[in-house]
Design an enzyme around this catalytic site. Structure first.
Site, PDB file in Angstrom:
ATOM      1  N   CYS A 101      -4.987  12.535  12.736  1.00 25.44           N
ATOM      2  CA  CYS A 101      -5.546  11.252  12.326  1.00 25.44           C
ATOM      3  C   CYS A 101      -5.506  10.315  13.515  1.00 25.44           C
ATOM      4  CB  CYS A 101      -4.787  10.677  11.149  1.00 25.44           C
ATOM      5  SG  CYS A 101      -3.192  10.027  11.608  1.00 25.44           S
TER       6      CYS A 101
ATOM      7  N   ARG B 202      -0.779  15.044  12.650  1.00 31.81           N
ATOM      8  CA  ARG B 202      -0.068  14.602  11.442  1.00 31.81           C
ATOM      9  C   ARG B 202       0.548  15.830  10.777  1.00 31.81           C
ATOM     10  NH1 ARG B 202      -1.036   9.042   9.392  1.00 31.81           N
ATOM     11  NH2 ARG B 202       0.895   8.727   8.266  1.00 31.81           N
TER      12      ARG B 202
ATOM     13  N   ARG C 192      -8.214  -0.664   4.750  1.00 38.85           N
ATOM     14  CA  ARG C 192      -7.286   0.303   4.153  1.00 38.85           C
ATOM     15  C   ARG C 192      -5.951  -0.354   3.815  1.00 38.85           C
ATOM     16  NH1 ARG C 192      -5.674   4.171   7.948  1.00 38.85           N
ATOM     17  NH2 ARG C 192      -4.295   4.666   6.233  1.00 38.85           N
TER      18      ARG C 192
ATOM     19  N   ASP D 236       4.875   0.475  11.843  1.00 43.03           N
ATOM     20  CA  ASP D 236       3.652  -0.180  11.363  1.00 43.03           C
ATOM     21  C   ASP D 236       3.534  -1.637  11.829  1.00 43.03           C
ATOM     22  OD1 ASP D 236       2.933   2.146  10.137  1.00 43.03           O
ATOM     23  OD2 ASP D 236       3.375   1.499   8.092  1.00 43.03           O
TER      24      ASP D 236
ATOM     25  N   LYS E  79       0.841  -1.205   0.000  1.00 42.01           N
ATOM     26  CA  LYS E  79       0.000   0.000   0.000  1.00 42.01           C
ATOM     27  C   LYS E  79       0.871   1.248   0.000  1.00 42.01           C
ATOM     28  CE  LYS E  79      -1.717   1.644   4.054  1.00 42.01           C
ATOM     29  NZ  LYS E  79      -1.440   3.079   4.248  1.00 42.01           N
ATOM     30  N   ASN E  80       1.868   1.259   0.871  1.00 38.45           N
ATOM     31  CA  ASN E  80       2.661   2.482   1.043  1.00 38.45           C
ATOM     32  C   ASN E  80       3.570   2.786  -0.137  1.00 38.45           C
ATOM     33  OD1 ASN E  80       1.401   2.845   3.434  1.00 38.45           O
ATOM     34  ND2 ASN E  80       3.169   2.388   4.735  1.00 38.45           N
TER      35      ASN E  80
HETATM   36  C1  UD1 Z   1       4.537   6.682   6.183  1.00 37.64           C
HETATM   37  C2  UD1 Z   1       3.630   5.493   6.037  1.00 37.64           C
HETATM   38  C3  UD1 Z   1       3.151   5.033   7.403  1.00 37.64           C
HETATM   39  C4  UD1 Z   1       4.330   4.776   8.329  1.00 37.64           C
HETATM   40  C5  UD1 Z   1       5.254   5.983   8.377  1.00 37.64           C
HETATM   41  C6  UD1 Z   1       6.521   5.751   9.160  1.00 37.64           C
HETATM   42  C7  UD1 Z   1       2.584   5.881   3.888  1.00 37.64           C
HETATM   43  C8  UD1 Z   1       1.326   6.182   3.145  1.00 37.64           C
HETATM   44  N1  UD1 Z   1       2.481   5.864   5.227  1.00 37.64           N
HETATM   45  O1  UD1 Z   1       3.755   7.730   6.739  1.00 37.64           O
HETATM   46  O2  UD1 Z   1       2.409   3.826   7.234  1.00 37.64           O
HETATM   47  O3  UD1 Z   1       3.854   4.509   9.623  1.00 37.64           O
HETATM   48  O4  UD1 Z   1       5.639   6.351   7.040  1.00 37.64           O
HETATM   49  O5  UD1 Z   1       7.219   4.671   8.661  1.00 37.64           O
HETATM   50  O6  UD1 Z   1       3.621   5.619   3.317  1.00 37.64           O
HETATM   51  N2  UD1 Z   1       6.520  14.366  10.646  1.00 37.64           N
HETATM   52  C9  UD1 Z   1       6.603  15.704  10.972  1.00 37.64           C
HETATM   53  N3  UD1 Z   1       6.495  16.620   9.972  1.00 37.64           N
HETATM   54  C10 UD1 Z   1       6.298  16.258   8.670  1.00 37.64           C
HETATM   55  C11 UD1 Z   1       6.213  14.883   8.349  1.00 37.64           C
HETATM   56  C12 UD1 Z   1       6.317  13.956   9.358  1.00 37.64           C
HETATM   57  O7  UD1 Z   1       6.775  16.060  12.142  1.00 37.64           O
HETATM   58  O8  UD1 Z   1       6.212  17.145   7.815  1.00 37.64           O
HETATM   59  C13 UD1 Z   1       6.604  13.350  11.729  1.00 37.64           C
HETATM   60  C14 UD1 Z   1       5.293  12.572  11.882  1.00 37.64           C
HETATM   61  O9  UD1 Z   1       4.383  13.242  12.700  1.00 37.64           O
HETATM   62  C15 UD1 Z   1       5.773  11.293  12.492  1.00 37.64           C
HETATM   63  C16 UD1 Z   1       7.148  11.092  11.859  1.00 37.64           C
HETATM   64  O10 UD1 Z   1       7.549  12.369  11.358  1.00 37.64           O
HETATM   65  O11 UD1 Z   1       5.929  11.458  13.878  1.00 37.64           O
HETATM   66  C17 UD1 Z   1       7.159  10.077  10.736  1.00 37.64           C
HETATM   67  O12 UD1 Z   1       6.308  10.491   9.703  1.00 37.64           O
HETATM   68  P1  UD1 Z   1       6.553  10.113   8.185  1.00 37.64           P
HETATM   69  O13 UD1 Z   1       7.811   9.331   8.029  1.00 37.64           O
HETATM   70  O14 UD1 Z   1       6.395  11.339   7.383  1.00 37.64           O
HETATM   71  O15 UD1 Z   1       5.330   9.156   7.929  1.00 37.64           O
HETATM   72  P2  UD1 Z   1       4.298   9.223   6.730  1.00 37.64           P
HETATM   73  O16 UD1 Z   1       5.013   9.469   5.459  1.00 37.64           O
HETATM   74  O17 UD1 Z   1       3.172  10.097   7.106  1.00 37.64           O
END
Ligand code: UD1
Length: 417
Positions: free
Chosen positions: A116, A121, A398, A306, A22-23
């Site tokens: 979320c 997020r 999902r 995850d 999915k990711n």
């Molecule tokens: C992706 C995955 C999700 C997985 C996560 C971490 C997808 C669709 N989802 O989510 O399943 O759990 O990676 O492996 O691929 N953060 C910030 N600012 C930002 C972006 C992120 O503070 O602009 C923080 C988030 O709140 C979180 C951490 O960074 O605490 C990790 O987030 P991130 O690696 O961005 O995860 P996603 O890409 O949202």
């Protein structure tokens, strides 16, 4: 509103073929928007998040077709730059479309993703990077209005945290930018590598994906391509946890074992044995699992956040005390309260969860509050005595394709009613 009914305990046996990730699928679908011609993605899982991405692409004006696990995206007619709030709310990770839309259209408008199930997020890293790339972003009444009057420009971006989504958004936006983009402290997840592989097949020039520094030389245009999505390492980890808690022997196939490597030592510590081949692994679990000293979630190649919930469910029946430390997301222990209803003994202190293994779980009605938390309840339900009734299946749908059918084919007594 359907629910899952699991009559446990069940042993699993045989072989399970793992669906596409999915990711990986979601950013690949977003990236296809940049291409001049049709893109064909094979091994796309049939999941509600993938359906939402298809809806977004249609809304943007793309011609989209799905045939089983193949998705064809023709972005040549795309003419919209807005994602409506209803679609943003359906899938918070729709933010992954931002870089693609602004790069193709020169502007983009979407609502702020907000919080979320996993807590706040934030998207500050995405926005900081895009601003550095020449995108003007106004945050107005929960809406993000973006424009790049002079086009997207290559630059150096040092991420303060290796965010997966931010790395993907930058890579997509940078592929057709003017000049070269260098990302330092980039995420190294396998999905990043898959995205680079797809974009490079379309004519992009991305170097170093899967390492901490990724270099993207902007090109004028991208053609379409055919691409096979990598296997879902989290679905594979979930089936391994299910096999482990039920004392089963199971072959998990159509995987890339290297992607699951961060999870294997934890399962080995609990007493499981593995026979690993090129694209499959056979797990043999002991009669009773041992405890795991500590599981700390980390960016790849660390233990994936995850997989935390399904693996925690697995340790509820371990002999001894297991400690979990969630370092990635703030609210990722929502499954704990439901596992307690099944008889687990878990205490949470901030980001630490301490699981005292019990000798027996007993089935009860429980509710999935998020995707992987839902998977944890299925893992526990397979080993619990009696009927575990799981609601909140929209979360599970999902991320897991036909989960109950797969588990039933392995011998579980599980039904969706
Ligand atoms: C992706 C995955 C999700 C997985 C996560 C971490 C997808 C669709 N989802 O989510 O399943 O759990 O990676 O492996 O691929 N953060 C910030 N600012 C930002 C972006 C992120 O503070 O602009 C923080 C988030 O709140 C979180 C951490 O960074 O605490 C990790 O987030 P991130 O690696 O961005 O995860 P996603 O890409 O949202």
């Amino acid at each position: 509103m359907s629910e899952l009914f699991i009559q446990g305990p069940n042993k699993l046996s045989g072989e399970i073929c793992i669906h596409g990730a999915k990711n990986s699928t979601l950013p690949l679908m977003a990236a296809s928007l940049l291409c001049d011609n049709e893109c064909i993605l094979h091994n796309c899982p049939v999941l509600s998040d993938v359906d939402t991405s298809l809806k977004i692409l249609r809304y943007l004006g793309c011609r989209v077709q799905r045939l089983g696990n193949d998705v064809a995206i023709d972005p040549s007619s795309a003419d919209q730059c807005k994602i409506p709030d209803s679609l943003m709310r359906e899938m918070r990770s729709s933010i992954i479309f931002l870089g693609a839309i602004v790069s193709r259209m020169g502007k983009a408008e979407l609502s702020f993703p907000g919080g979320c199930e996993l807590g706040p997020r934030p998207i500050d890293l995405h926005l900081l990077a895009l601003r550095k790339m020449g995108v003007i972003i106004e945050e107005d009444h929960g809406c993000l209005k973006c424009s790049a009057p002079d086009g997207v420009k290559g630059t150096c971006i040092n991420l303060s945290f290796p965010s997966v989504g931010a790395t993907e958004n930058i890579m997509i936006a940078a592929s057709c930018a003017k000049g070269t983009t260098i990302i330092t402290n980039a995420a190294r997840e396998p999905e990043i590598w898959d995205l680079a592989d797809f974009l490079n097949s379309c004519g992009a020039k991305i170097y170093g994906a899967g390492e901490s520094t990724v270099v993207i030389e902007g090109v004028k245009s991208l053609s379409g391509c055919e691409h096979r999505v990598i296997p879902d390492r989290i679905a594979a980890s979930t089936f391994l946890a299910a096999a482990a808690i039920t004392g089963s022997t199971l072959t998990v196939s159509q995987i890339i074992p290297e992607h699951i490597a961060p999870v294997i030592p934890i399962l080995e510590e609990c007493g499981c044995h593995f026979d690993i081949s090129k694209s499959s692994m056979k797990i043999t679990a002991p009669k009773r699992l041992g405890r795991v000293k500590s599981v700390r979630t980390m960016p790849y190649p660390g233990f994936p956040t995850d997989a935390q919930a399904p693996v925690m469910a697995m340790t509820t029946l371990s002999d001894g005390t297991s400690v979990f430390i969630e370092t990635i997301f703030e609210s990722r222990y929502k499954h704990v309260g439901e596992l307690l209803r099944l008889g687990a003994n878990i205490k949470v202190e901030g980001r630490v969860a301490i699981v005292e293994g019990v000798s027996r779980l007993s089935g009860a009605p429980v509710e999935a509050a998020d995707l992987r938390g839902g998977a944890a309840l299925v893992v526990a339900g397979l080993a619990a005595q009696g009927v575990t009734q799981i609601s909140g299946l929209k979360h599970l749908d999902r991320g897991y394709e036909s989960l109950e059918k797969s588990l039933a084919s392995l011998g579980a007594d599980i039904k969706r009613i």
